[in-house]
Design a protein around this motif. Structure first.
Motif, mmCIF file in Angstrom:
data_model
loop_
_atom_site.group_PDB
_atom_site.id
_atom_site.type_symbol
_atom_site.label_atom_id
_atom_site.label_comp_id
_atom_site.label_asym_id
_atom_site.label_seq_id
_atom_site.Cartn_x
_atom_site.Cartn_y
_atom_site.Cartn_z
ATOM 1 N N GLY A 150 14.937 -9.249 -24.836
ATOM 2 C CA GLY A 150 14.472 -9.630 -26.157
ATOM 3 C C GLY A 150 14.173 -8.416 -27.016
ATOM 4 N N ARG A 151 13.709 -8.676 -28.225
ATOM 5 C CA ARG A 151 13.463 -7.594 -29.190
ATOM 6 C C ARG A 151 12.521 -6.535 -28.631
ATOM 7 N N TRP A 152 11.475 -6.957 -27.921
ATOM 8 C CA TRP A 152 10.504 -6.018 -27.368
ATOM 9 C C TRP A 152 10.590 -5.916 -25.853
ATOM 10 N N THR A 153 10.988 -7.005 -25.175
ATOM 11 C CA THR A 153 11.027 -6.970 -23.715
ATOM 12 C C THR A 153 12.134 -6.064 -23.176
ATOM 13 N N ARG A 154 13.106 -5.701 -24.022
ATOM 14 C CA ARG A 154 14.136 -4.744 -23.581
ATOM 15 C C ARG A 154 13.533 -3.375 -23.292
ATOM 16 N N HIS A 155 12.312 -3.146 -23.732
ATOM 17 C CA HIS A 155 11.616 -1.883 -23.484
ATOM 18 C C HIS A 155 10.537 -2.017 -22.415
ATOM 19 N N LEU A 156 10.496 -3.163 -21.702
ATOM 20 C CA LEU A 156 9.462 -3.403 -20.702
ATOM 21 C C LEU A 156 10.088 -3.641 -19.332
ATOM 22 N N LEU A 157 9.552 -2.988 -18.306
ATOM 23 C CA LEU A 157 10.061 -3.146 -16.949
ATOM 24 C C LEU A 157 9.764 -4.546 -16.408
ATOM 25 N N VAL A 158 10.722 -5.085 -15.649
ATOM 26 C CA VAL A 158 10.583 -6.409 -15.052
ATOM 27 C C VAL A 158 10.939 -6.326 -13.566
ATOM 28 N N PRO A 159 9.981 -6.549 -12.655
ATOM 29 C CA PRO A 159 10.310 -6.587 -11.218
ATOM 30 C C PRO A 159 11.221 -7.765 -10.900
ATOM 31 N N ARG A 160 12.120 -7.568 -9.934
ATOM 32 C CA ARG A 160 13.050 -8.618 -9.530
ATOM 33 C C ARG A 160 12.717 -9.124 -8.134
ATOM 34 N N ARG A 161 12.859 -10.423 -7.947
ATOM 35 C CA ARG A 161 12.633 -11.022 -6.637
ATOM 36 C C ARG A 161 13.761 -10.645 -5.675
ATOM 37 N N PRO A 162 13.501 -10.689 -4.378
ATOM 38 C CA PRO A 162 14.547 -10.357 -3.400
ATOM 39 C C PRO A 162 15.788 -11.229 -3.588
ATOM 40 N N GLY A 163 16.952 -10.604 -3.480
ATOM 41 C CA GLY A 163 18.202 -11.340 -3.588
ATOM 42 C C GLY A 163 18.654 -11.641 -4.999
ATOM 43 N N ARG A 164 17.925 -11.115 -5.994
ATOM 44 C CA ARG A 164 18.260 -11.394 -7.388
ATOM 45 C C ARG A 164 18.596 -10.104 -8.130
ATOM 46 N N HIS A 165 19.612 -10.180 -8.974
ATOM 47 C CA HIS A 165 19.948 -9.084 -9.873
ATOM 48 C C HIS A 165 19.922 -9.612 -11.299
ATOM 49 N N GLY A 166 19.765 -8.726 -12.256
ATOM 50 C CA GLY A 166 19.712 -9.171 -13.647
ATOM 51 C C GLY A 166 19.927 -8.028 -14.606
ATOM 52 N N ALA A 167 19.602 -8.289 -15.854
ATOM 53 C CA ALA A 167 19.823 -7.311 -16.913
ATOM 54 C C ALA A 167 18.983 -6.059 -16.695
ATOM 55 N N SER A 202 28.035 12.684 -18.865
ATOM 56 C CA SER A 202 26.994 11.965 -19.594
ATOM 57 C C SER A 202 26.279 11.034 -18.625
ATOM 58 N N ASP A 203 24.949 11.061 -18.628
ATOM 59 C CA ASP A 203 24.147 10.252 -17.719
ATOM 60 C C ASP A 203 23.389 9.164 -18.466
ATOM 61 N N LEU A 204 23.345 7.992 -17.857
ATOM 62 C CA LEU A 204 22.532 6.889 -18.343
ATOM 63 C C LEU A 204 21.698 6.363 -17.183
ATOM 64 N N LEU A 205 20.418 6.130 -17.423
ATOM 65 C CA LEU A 205 19.532 5.558 -16.413
ATOM 66 C C LEU A 205 19.085 4.180 -16.875
ATOM 67 N N PHE A 206 19.332 3.170 -16.034
ATOM 68 C CA PHE A 206 18.952 1.793 -16.345
ATOM 69 C C PHE A 206 17.836 1.338 -15.402
ATOM 70 N N ALA A 207 17.010 0.420 -15.890
ATOM 71 C CA ALA A 207 15.982 -0.214 -15.062
ATOM 72 C C ALA A 207 15.874 -1.672 -15.465
ATOM 73 N N SER A 208 15.451 -2.522 -14.537
ATOM 74 C CA SER A 208 15.374 -3.956 -14.823
ATOM 75 C C SER A 208 14.321 -4.229 -15.897
ATOM 76 N N THR A 209 14.761 -4.933 -16.934
ATOM 77 C CA THR A 209 13.917 -5.243 -18.090
ATOM 78 C C THR A 209 14.247 -6.637 -18.595
ATOM 79 N N GLY A 210 13.553 -7.021 -19.660
ATOM 80 C CA GLY A 210 13.976 -8.179 -20.426
ATOM 81 C C GLY A 210 15.075 -7.760 -21.391
#
Length: 239
Positions: free
Chosen positions: A119-136, A109-117
């Motif tokens: 929230g209710r709608w931001t979980r469906h929106l891509l969010v660029p990350r600054r160097p040295g930072r990781h997040g949801a 089973s495969d899952l593909l994740f990408a950096s997003t918010g």
């Protein structure tokens, strides 16, 4: 047009056509990028490693047995950046997770994740990350589980670990609903480089889930074009 209660609503022709056109457009862009780069059009460079997924289910069911049954599973993961400029520059984080089969009757089973918010709608929106930072990161687009849209979320335990965190927490939600924690992921990054693996959540879905037709139409042309343009970049190993 009236729709009788209890029957599925018909697909709107205009919406279906718009999704099909968008999918073909993404397919053409993916094909061109793969040819120009001589590699994968997105996430061209990454790091692959083994991992262990430990499931401790939430009190409520997601609709996928993999998320709802306790236990440990071996996994293969790949961390990367979408444009390929990270970690030196701002970029979109990417994380691919493959849960490996436990026996001959099981399937990966495969899952593909990408950096997003988150929230209710931001979980469906891509969010660029600054160097040295990781997040949801989330799976961005939902799959259907038990008749409801299912989105999965991945959070690093340490957001500043470089180059990639070794421990993650996973959660799921139905649509824009509450997040429910269900698992942890431990990754062994030491001494591991990139490898030619392709992860495909359409071909290798979570058990108990199906792709929404619109999502499949949007995703599959890009996957197919990338494979045709550069078939040697990322062939799947035999499970």
């Amino acid at each position: 047009m009236r729709v009788r209660p209890g029957r599925p609503r018909p697909t709107l022709p205009a919406a279906a056509a718009a999704v099909a056109i968008a999918g073909r457009g993404l397919g053409l862009l993916s094909w061109a990028a793969a040819l120009l780069r001589r590699s994968k059009p997105l996430h061209p460079v990454g790091v692959v490693a083994g991992a262990v997924l430990t499931v401790d289910p939430a009190p409520v069911a997601s609709g996928s047995p993999l998320l709802d049954r306790p236990g440990g599973r071996r996994c293969l993961v790949r961390a990367s950046y979408a444009v390929g400029t990270g970690p030196e520059h701002t970029d979109i984080e990417g994380f691919a997770l493959r849960v490996l089969p436990v026996d001959a009757d099981d399937a990966r089973s495969d899952l593909l994740f990408a950096s997003t918010g988150v929230g209710r709608w931001t979980r469906h929106l891509l969010v660029p990350r600054r160097p040295g930072r990781h997040g949801a990161q989330t799976t961005l687009l939902p799959v259907r589980a038990a008749g409801r849209p299912l989105v999965v979320r991945l959070d690093p335990v340490d957001r500043l670990t470089q180059p990639w965190p070794a421990r993650y927490v996973l959660s799921w939600s139905h649509g824009q609903g509450t997040w429910h924690r269900f698992a942890t992921l431990a990754v062994a990054w030491d001494g591991v480089d990139d490898a030619p693996n392709r992860f495909d959540p359409v071909a290798n879905p979570l058990p108990g889930t199906t792709q929404y037709a619109a999502v499949a139409r949007l995703r599959e042309p890009a996957y197919r074009s990338a494979r045709l343009a550069r078939p040697s970049a990322g062939r799947l190993p035999r499970a």
